[in-house]
Design a protein around this motif. Structure first.
Motif, PDB file in Angstrom:
ATOM      1  N   GLU A 198       0.479   9.321 -11.800  1.00 49.41           N
ATOM      2  CA  GLU A 198       1.579   9.282 -12.741  1.00 49.41           C
ATOM      3  C   GLU A 198       1.526   7.746 -13.601  1.00 49.41           C
ATOM      4  N   SER A 199       1.840   7.584 -14.868  1.00 51.31           N
ATOM      5  CA  SER A 199       1.670   6.599 -15.571  1.00 51.31           C
ATOM      6  C   SER A 199       3.000   6.141 -16.357  1.00 51.31           C
ATOM      7  N   ASP A 200       4.067   6.888 -16.294  1.00 50.36           N
ATOM      8  CA  ASP A 200       5.152   6.652 -16.766  1.00 50.36           C
ATOM      9  C   ASP A 200       6.377   6.046 -15.631  1.00 50.36           C
ATOM     10  N   PRO A 201       6.537   4.598 -15.867  1.00 55.13           N
ATOM     11  CA  PRO A 201       7.271   4.098 -14.895  1.00 55.13           C
ATOM     12  C   PRO A 201       8.912   4.919 -14.825  1.00 55.13           C
ATOM     13  N   GLU A 202       9.282   5.381 -15.749  1.00 54.44           N
ATOM     14  CA  GLU A 202      10.644   6.013 -15.599  1.00 54.44           C
ATOM     15  C   GLU A 202      10.472   7.167 -14.714  1.00 54.44           C
ATOM     16  N   ALA A 203       9.275   7.786 -14.306  1.00 52.41           N
ATOM     17  CA  ALA A 203       9.139   8.839 -13.573  1.00 52.41           C
ATOM     18  C   ALA A 203       8.484   8.442 -12.247  1.00 52.41           C
ATOM     19  N   MET A 204       8.255   7.350 -12.047  1.00 50.20           N
ATOM     20  CA  MET A 204       7.596   6.714 -10.730  1.00 50.20           C
ATOM     21  C   MET A 204       8.672   6.674  -9.555  1.00 50.20           C
ATOM     22  N   MET A 205       8.131   6.819  -8.260  1.00 54.04           N
ATOM     23  CA  MET A 205       8.877   6.571  -7.045  1.00 54.04           C
ATOM     24  C   MET A 205       8.238   5.547  -6.463  1.00 54.04           C
ATOM     25  N   VAL A 206       9.074   4.235  -6.309  1.00 54.06           N
ATOM     26  CA  VAL A 206       8.603   3.279  -6.003  1.00 54.06           C
ATOM     27  C   VAL A 206       9.154   2.673  -4.633  1.00 54.06           C
ATOM     28  N   ALA A 207       8.635   2.007  -3.462  1.00 56.39           N
ATOM     29  CA  ALA A 207       9.150   1.477  -2.371  1.00 56.39           C
ATOM     30  C   ALA A 207       9.187  -0.088  -2.338  1.00 56.39           C
ATOM     31  N   PRO A 208      10.370  -0.704  -2.205  1.00 55.62           N
ATOM     32  CA  PRO A 208      10.427  -1.981  -1.952  1.00 55.62           C
ATOM     33  C   PRO A 208      10.023  -2.095  -0.307  1.00 55.62           C
ATOM     34  N   THR A 209       9.346  -2.717   0.182  1.00 58.32           N
ATOM     35  CA  THR A 209       8.586  -2.734   1.619  1.00 58.32           C
ATOM     36  C   THR A 209       8.759  -4.082   2.132  1.00 58.32           C
ATOM     37  N   LEU A 210       8.504  -4.141   3.534  1.00 62.81           N
ATOM     38  CA  LEU A 210       8.783  -4.798   4.367  1.00 62.81           C
ATOM     39  C   LEU A 210      10.225  -5.350   4.453  1.00 62.81           C
ATOM     40  N   GLN A 266       3.402   0.478   7.041  1.00 59.05           N
ATOM     41  CA  GLN A 266       2.143   1.191   7.035  1.00 59.05           C
ATOM     42  C   GLN A 266       2.193   2.425   6.557  1.00 59.05           C
ATOM     43  N   ALA A 267       3.657   3.082   6.921  1.00 63.21           N
ATOM     44  CA  ALA A 267       3.553   4.527   6.412  1.00 63.21           C
ATOM     45  C   ALA A 267       3.963   4.692   4.811  1.00 63.21           C
ATOM     46  N   THR A 268       4.633   3.293   4.549  1.00 65.65           N
ATOM     47  CA  THR A 268       4.624   3.307   3.019  1.00 65.65           C
ATOM     48  C   THR A 268       3.289   3.222   2.114  1.00 65.65           C
ATOM     49  N   LEU A 269       2.472   2.426   2.695  1.00 66.70           N
ATOM     50  CA  LEU A 269       1.192   2.142   2.095  1.00 66.70           C
ATOM     51  C   LEU A 269       0.460   3.518   2.059  1.00 66.70           C
ATOM     52  N   SER A 270       0.435   4.111   3.321  1.00 64.86           N
ATOM     53  CA  SER A 270      -0.153   5.314   3.527  1.00 64.86           C
ATOM     54  C   SER A 270       0.334   6.510   2.374  1.00 64.86           C
ATOM     55  N   MET A 271       1.478   6.618   2.242  1.00 66.03           N
ATOM     56  CA  MET A 271       1.875   7.438   1.227  1.00 66.03           C
ATOM     57  C   MET A 271       1.804   7.034  -0.416  1.00 66.03           C
ATOM     58  N   VAL A 272       1.446   5.516  -0.467  1.00 64.88           N
ATOM     59  CA  VAL A 272       0.967   5.291  -1.837  1.00 64.88           C
ATOM     60  C   VAL A 272      -0.423   5.743  -2.048  1.00 64.88           C
ATOM     61  N   ALA A 273      -1.338   5.734  -1.005  1.00 64.77           N
ATOM     62  CA  ALA A 273      -2.836   6.115  -0.844  1.00 64.77           C
ATOM     63  C   ALA A 273      -2.607   7.530  -1.195  1.00 64.77           C
ATOM     64  N   ALA A 274      -1.671   8.525  -0.747  1.00 71.93           N
ATOM     65  CA  ALA A 274      -1.875   9.832  -0.802  1.00 71.93           C
ATOM     66  C   ALA A 274      -1.104  10.367  -1.965  1.00 71.93           C
ATOM     67  N   GLY A 275      -0.714   9.463  -2.706  1.00 66.78           N
ATOM     68  CA  GLY A 275      -0.013   9.872  -4.129  1.00 66.78           C
ATOM     69  C   GLY A 275       1.302  10.411  -3.874  1.00 66.78           C
ATOM     70  N   SER A 276       1.959  10.173  -2.660  1.00 68.05           N
ATOM     71  CA  SER A 276       3.437  10.677  -2.362  1.00 68.05           C
ATOM     72  C   SER A 276       4.269   9.383  -3.070  1.00 68.05           C
ATOM     73  N   LEU A 277       3.772   8.315  -3.059  1.00 73.04           N
ATOM     74  CA  LEU A 277       4.685   7.266  -3.781  1.00 73.04           C
ATOM     75  C   LEU A 277       3.767   6.880  -4.629  1.00 73.04           C
ATOM     76  N   ASP A 278       4.324   6.019  -5.810  1.00 69.86           N
ATOM     77  CA  ASP A 278       3.744   5.632  -6.985  1.00 69.86           C
ATOM     78  C   ASP A 278       3.404   4.217  -6.667  1.00 69.86           C
ATOM     79  N   GLY A 279       4.107   3.455  -5.870  1.00 64.82           N
ATOM     80  CA  GLY A 279       3.866   2.034  -5.859  1.00 64.82           C
ATOM     81  C   GLY A 279       4.696   1.533  -4.653  1.00 64.82           C
ATOM     82  N   ALA A 280       4.498   0.198  -4.212  1.00 65.23           N
ATOM     83  CA  ALA A 280       5.342  -0.299  -3.168  1.00 65.23           C
ATOM     84  C   ALA A 280       5.061  -2.075  -3.482  1.00 65.23           C
ATOM     85  N   PHE A 281       6.052  -2.702  -3.129  1.00 59.68           N
ATOM     86  CA  PHE A 281       5.769  -4.224  -3.342  1.00 59.68           C
ATOM     87  C   PHE A 281       6.876  -5.019  -2.589  1.00 59.68           C
TER      88      PHE A 281
END
Length: 276
Positions: free
Chosen positions: A157-169, A200-215
């Protein structure tokens, strides 16, 4: 830490560490799972949401026992008890989080992970995040990242408006403004927000493409992030600190993405840092 060359350790040794990381995480996860939804007693540590149970302690001991059968002299960095709390810059070490997402665990939410990372000279070479209640095992070795043995990659996914993102920690009670800012930055810049409750679950989901990013703008404890950061990198993603430099275990901030809107995630994390 990520985004840099793998430290010198023979291919055979790296493969052995990857195999052991998975076996140790599975063993620890099985111990913790035995306590899940069993009304285990809950204690608090530094704050009302900083909780620990017997499951955390027993699972960490099981992971360490598994490691010690093959690497008796390696250092151990662990969240619980008297293990090291910082990653040695030289030599081999194992970084353990027996239950990442203990608040989920004690509230009977099945999203939590037993995490094990192997590092050499301060840099990760292998990792495993086991999510027992979901039946998922995420691993990383010298070649790639995997879920249940199948290769995974970050999303396209390259469109920010279509991305699913997780604030983490977790922003504690003294940093509610920063927590609010993280949520606001996410919903204003991206398509949707998820709060998983386990870094750790969040970052795993980013790796697998389930989430587009976390910060986050926070400094992560090594047990909360090293394994997941390696997973994202091995899956083709990007992991940096707030300055946009390759992430290390002692960095300020953590920004993990599929690499296609990383600047937007960096901007979000920096905006939270300005509030914090």
């Amino acid at each position: 830490m990520t985004g840099q060359n793998t430290p010198t350790s023979g291919a055979g040794d790296t493969a052995a560490r990857a195999d052991l990381a998975e076996r140790a995480a599975r063993a620890g996860g099985a111990v913790a799972s035995g306590f899940f939804r069993r009304r285990v007693a809950v204690e608090t540590k530094a704050g009302k949401t900083d909780v620990v149970t017997r499951a955390d302690r027993d699972a960490q001991r099981q992971v360490i026992a598994a490691v010690r059968t093959e690497y008796a002299e390696d250092a151990v960095v662990g969240e619980e008890e008297d293990e090291l709390k910082e990653v040695p810059e030289t030599g081999a070490a194992w970084i353990i989080d027996p239950v990442d997402g203990t608040n989920n665990f004690v509230r009977e939410i099945p999203v939590w992970a037993t995490s094990v990372a192997a590092v050499v000279d301060g840099r990760p070479v292998a990792a495993a995040n086991v999510l027992p209640e979901l039946g998922d095992v995420y691993t990383a070795d010298a070649e790639g990242a995997y879920r249940n043995g199948e290769a995974v990659s970050v999303s396209a996914e390259s469109d920010p408006e279509a991305m699913m993102v997780a604030p983490t920690l977790w922003w504690d009670r003294n940093h509610r403004d920063a927590y609010a800012a993280a949520c606001r930055e996410t919903v204003e810049r991206f398509g949707d927000l998820r709060r998983v409750g386990s870094a750790q679950a969040t970052l795993s989901m980013v790796a697998a493409g389930s989430l587009d990013g976390a910060f986050t703008n926070l400094s992560a404890n090594p047990w909360d992030a090293v394994a997941g950061a390696l997973l994202v990198e091995r899956a083709g993603g990007t992991v940096t600190d707030l300055a946009g430099e390759p992430w290390r275990h002692d960095a300020r901030g953590l920004v993990a993405s599929n690499g296609r809107a990383h600047d937007q995630l960096l901007a979000a994390a920096r905006a939270v840092e300005d509030v914090d």
